[in-house]
Every structure is written in C-alpha cells, then in structure tokens.
Design a protein around this motif. Structure first.
Motif, short mmCIF file in Angstrom:
data_model
loop_
_atom_site.label_atom_id
_atom_site.label_comp_id
_atom_site.label_asym_id
_atom_site.label_seq_id
_atom_site.Cartn_x
_atom_site.Cartn_y
_atom_site.Cartn_z
N SER A 1 17.90 10.14 -50.35
CA SER A 1 19.02 11.03 -50.57
C SER A 1 19.80 11.12 -49.26
O SER A 1 19.22 11.34 -48.20
N LEU A 2 21.09 10.96 -49.32
CA LEU A 2 21.91 10.95 -48.11
C LEU A 2 22.58 12.28 -47.83
O LEU A 2 22.96 12.55 -46.69
N PHE A 3 22.71 13.11 -48.87
CA PHE A 3 23.40 14.38 -48.69
C PHE A 3 22.75 15.50 -49.49
O PHE A 3 22.21 15.26 -50.58
N LEU B 1 24.61 3.84 -53.39
CA LEU B 1 24.03 3.58 -52.08
C LEU B 1 22.67 4.27 -51.94
O LEU B 1 21.72 3.69 -51.40
N GLU B 2 22.57 5.49 -52.44
CA GLU B 2 21.29 6.20 -52.39
C GLU B 2 20.22 5.47 -53.21
O GLU B 2 19.06 5.37 -52.79
N ALA B 3 20.63 4.94 -54.35
CA ALA B 3 19.68 4.20 -55.18
C ALA B 3 19.22 2.92 -54.48
O ALA B 3 18.04 2.54 -54.54
N GLN B 4 20.14 2.24 -53.80
CA GLN B 4 19.79 1.00 -53.12
C GLN B 4 18.88 1.25 -51.92
O GLN B 4 17.95 0.48 -51.66
N LEU B 5 19.16 2.32 -51.19
CA LEU B 5 18.38 2.61 -49.98
C LEU B 5 17.09 3.36 -50.29
O LEU B 5 16.16 3.35 -49.48
N MET C 1 10.06 18.48 -38.39
CA MET C 1 11.14 17.83 -39.14
C MET C 1 10.88 17.99 -40.62
O MET C 1 9.84 17.60 -41.12
N LEU C 2 11.84 18.54 -41.31
CA LEU C 2 11.71 18.72 -42.76
C LEU C 2 12.38 17.56 -43.45
O LEU C 2 13.56 17.31 -43.27
N ALA C 3 11.62 16.81 -44.23
CA ALA C 3 12.18 15.59 -44.83
C ALA C 3 12.01 15.61 -46.34
O ALA C 3 11.75 14.60 -46.96
N THR C 4 12.19 16.77 -46.96
CA THR C 4 11.99 16.87 -48.40
C THR C 4 13.06 16.16 -49.19
O THR C 4 12.93 15.97 -50.39
N SER C 5 14.17 15.77 -48.52
CA SER C 5 15.25 15.10 -49.24
C SER C 5 14.96 13.63 -49.50
O SER C 5 15.68 12.96 -50.23
N LEU C 6 13.93 13.10 -48.87
CA LEU C 6 13.67 11.66 -49.00
C LEU C 6 13.09 11.33 -50.36
O LEU C 6 12.21 12.00 -50.86
N VAL C 7 13.58 10.30 -50.95
CA VAL C 7 12.92 9.71 -52.11
C VAL C 7 11.78 8.88 -51.57
O VAL C 7 11.96 8.05 -50.68
N LEU C 8 10.56 9.09 -52.09
CA LEU C 8 9.39 8.57 -51.42
C LEU C 8 9.12 7.10 -51.66
O LEU C 8 8.20 6.53 -51.10
N ALA C 9 9.90 6.47 -52.51
CA ALA C 9 9.71 5.03 -52.72
C ALA C 9 10.07 4.27 -51.45
O ALA C 9 11.09 4.52 -50.83
N THR D 1 21.65 14.42 -44.84
CA THR D 1 20.22 14.42 -44.61
C THR D 1 19.93 13.60 -43.35
O THR D 1 20.83 12.97 -42.78
N GLU D 2 18.68 13.58 -42.94
CA GLU D 2 18.33 12.82 -41.74
C GLU D 2 18.63 11.33 -41.87
O GLU D 2 19.12 10.71 -40.92
N PRO D 3 18.35 10.70 -43.02
CA PRO D 3 18.72 9.28 -43.14
C PRO D 3 20.21 9.04 -42.93
O PRO D 3 20.60 8.06 -42.30
N ALA D 4 21.05 9.92 -43.47
CA ALA D 4 22.50 9.76 -43.29
C ALA D 4 22.89 9.93 -41.83
O ALA D 4 23.75 9.20 -41.31
N LEU D 5 22.24 10.87 -41.14
CA LEU D 5 22.55 11.08 -39.72
C LEU D 5 22.12 9.89 -38.88
O LEU D 5 22.73 9.60 -37.85
N LEU D 6 21.07 9.20 -39.30
CA LEU D 6 20.65 7.98 -38.60
C LEU D 6 21.59 6.82 -38.86
O LEU D 6 21.94 6.06 -37.96
N LEU D 7 22.00 6.69 -40.11
CA LEU D 7 22.76 5.51 -40.52
C LEU D 7 24.24 5.60 -40.16
O LEU D 7 24.85 4.58 -39.80
N ALA D 8 24.82 6.79 -40.25
CA ALA D 8 26.27 6.94 -40.05
C ALA D 8 26.77 6.39 -38.71
O ALA D 8 27.77 5.65 -38.68
N PRO D 9 26.12 6.70 -37.57
CA PRO D 9 26.63 6.15 -36.30
C PRO D 9 26.57 4.63 -36.24
O PRO D 9 27.43 3.99 -35.62
#
Length: 202
Positions: A64-66, A57-61, A1-9, A76-84
C-alpha cells in the motif's frame, strides 16, 4: 516503525520494465503535493486515471502506497522510500515522452550493439524495438542512432540519452530494492493500550 500498511506478499520478481513510468511519476507527485487533484494537474492526468494508476502500481509492487484520508493522502513508508528515487530518475530522463518501453529498447540496443542482439536479450521482436527507438527519437526531436555501413552507431545525443537512462534505471532499481527489503523486514510489534476508554497504538 509501524508497518501495518504493507501487503505481506513478497515480491522477489519485481520487474522494472512491467511498471509504468507515468504511474510512478504520479505516485511521487502525490507524495510531494498531498492530494490526487494537485498531482493530476502536475502530470496532466485525470483524477480517475491517477486513482487507477496508483491501484495498479500497488498491486504490482505488493504494497500500500498511501493512507486514504478525507483531507488527502498520506504516504506509507514504501512510498516515502520510492518517491525520491522516482524523482531522481525523472530528472535524469528529463522528458514526459519517455516510456518504459522506449527506455528499455534504447538501453538494450546500447548494451547489445545491434537490434538482433537486443531482441535476443529482451525476448522482444526487432520491429518492436526499432519502433520504440524511432518513436523516442521523433519525440525527442533528436537523432539517437545512425547506420554507418553495416553497423549502428549512437550519435552524441544518443550517448547522452543512454547515460541518462542508465542513471535513471539505477535509481528506479534502487528504489524497488529498498521497498522489497522493507517487505522482508519484520514489522515492529504493535502494542495496544487502553487510556481513558480509548485504544492507542504504541
């Protein structure tokens, strides 16, 4: 799984009620439809408003969502988890007139049984809670709460709404928990190779 889009905070203190329900819905629509333009028409917001909503929303969470691309936006993977989860919550809510503030107020009132108890639990003022519940009732065109003597009682419509809101809250919290768990999961190693003069990510 490539997760380079995540903000690491890390975001251990994700606050559901600080989020905007319409912004969440816009995010889910972009995942579904692939472009801001299509999502804007669906949720009746301007493209500029949706762009700002996603950035907030990206700043709050803290993610990166897209991926932004010339031909559209890829989730991104977070968006795919959250959207459903958001889609399921919106189906339970069933109205564009519901806001987080109104949902929170009604659930707090249902849990506490009084405006005084709801105010103590949420640290919000009784007038603001009363106004939120009244606005929700007016927007839905249904009486949700009525006074019986010195006590408050929920109408049948109110009880149905409370049940729907509790299910929606559970869906949203589950989605946020999944995103938070993803933040805490170490990303798979990224291996770079050179093939025919091009850099590839494996």
């Amino acid at each position: 799984m490539l997760a380079t889009s995540l903000v690491l905070a890390k975001t251990h203190d994700m606050d559901l009620w600080a989020l905007n329900l319409r912004h969440l819905d816009a995010m889910a629509r972009i995942v579904e439809l692939g472009t801001i333009n299509a999502a804007a028409r669906k949720v009746n917001l301007t493209q500029s408003a949706i762009t700002q909503a996603i950035a907030r929303l990206e700043a709050q969470l803290g993610v990166s969502l897209f991926y932004r691309k010339a031909q559209g936006m890829s989730p991104t993977e977070p968006a795919l988890l959250l959207a459903p989860r958001v889609e399921a919550a919106m189906r339970q809510i069933g109205s564009t007139h519901v806001t987080m503030a109104r949902m929170r107020a009604l659930l707090a009132l249902a849990d506490a049984g009084s405006y005084a108890g709801a105010a103590e639990a949420t640290k919000l003022s009784m007038p603001s809670l009363h106004r939120a519940v009244t606005d929700l009732s007016l927007a839905s065109r249904r009486k949700l709460v009525e006074r019986r003597g010195r006590t408050l009682a929920f109408t049948e419509a109110g009880l149905r709404t409370v049940r729907a809101f509790r299910l929606a809250r559970a869906d949203l919290l589950a989605g946020l928990s999944e995103v938070e768990a993803l933040l805490e999961t170490p990303a798979d190693p990224v291996v770079l190779t050179q093939e025919q003069g091009r850099t590839q990510v494996l």
